[in-house]
Design an enzyme around this catalytic site. Sequence first.
Site, short mmCIF file in Angstrom:
data_model
loop_
_atom_site.label_atom_id
_atom_site.label_comp_id
_atom_site.label_asym_id
_atom_site.label_seq_id
_atom_site.Cartn_x
_atom_site.Cartn_y
_atom_site.Cartn_z
N PRO A 1 0.81 -1.22 0.00
CG PRO A 1 -0.11 -1.06 2.15
CD PRO A 1 0.80 -1.89 1.29
CD GLU A 2 5.84 1.48 -0.93
OE1 GLU A 2 6.48 2.34 -1.55
OE2 GLU A 2 6.34 0.42 -0.53
CE LYS B 1 3.54 5.67 1.80
NZ LYS B 1 4.44 5.46 2.96
NE ARG C 1 9.28 0.25 7.63
CZ ARG C 1 8.30 0.67 6.85
NH1 ARG C 1 7.99 1.95 6.83
NH2 ARG C 1 7.64 -0.16 6.10
#
Length: 252
Positions: free
Chosen positions: A11-12, A57, A238
């Site tokens: 979901p970008e 997003k 990340r």
Amino acid sequence: VAAGGRVGGVPEGHLIHHHARRHRAGLVGAERISSPQRRFPAHRVTGRLVDVDAHGKHLAHRWSDGAVVHVHLGKQGVLLDGPSPPPEPMPQVRMRVEGPALYTDLIAPMVCEVLDEDGWEAVRATLGPDPLREDADVDRVLAALVATSSPIGVALMDQAILAGVGNALRADVLNLVDVHPATPSDRLDEGRRRRLWDELVALMRTAAEAGAIPHTVYRQERCPRCGTPVQTGDVGGRTAYWCPLHQPPPDA
DNA sequence: GGGTAATGTGGAA
DNA sequence: TCCACCTTACCCA
């Protein structure tokens, strides 16, 4: 409108724009909105779906009564688009919108709330320019990238600098421009910054078209250009991915 | 069939 | 700084 189903798992920004396009084509005109899960106040939205907007997003459905339904998938959210008429909804469907050609089921979003136009503008005001929007202010992004010494891998995912890039996009676009994710943002020269933006726009456009990203190094074994094993490490909390040959680490 | 890691962000501790 | 959200893909048995 393409036949329904699941679209890409990441979901970008490209995925949100992909859904926004489908919704514009097949969902506008919808008069039916519901919440099988009952966690979304669907009764506060009436009239017809008149427009669909996307920024980074974030997704927005504009309704004729002035309601703007703001959606953010977060980490686990899923939009299932399919041709009308829809099947019986799964009980975990937070929001269902049923249009003339298309229906969409929203599952496990981080945000699904009823705002008005001002509320949606307030959301947009927290976001930097979106490479997938025609109104994107390139110079503002490039200036923000010069103004921070954070790693470029961190700056790229800062939604206030530019909106829509997540962990997968940052890995792939940095590989395309031969920049290590830990490189201080303000150490990129102007040409490199511009190329980064241009490659990002091209990559996101392709990905928004397809609904998925053609990965270069993100979760890949080897750099597709030289076959060198991809290295991984933590950048900004990340997992970052890079080719040690094309993207050497910055001098200490 | 089960366990694990993954995409992003806000809120609690 | 850690946890919640609660799906999907992929690994292994």
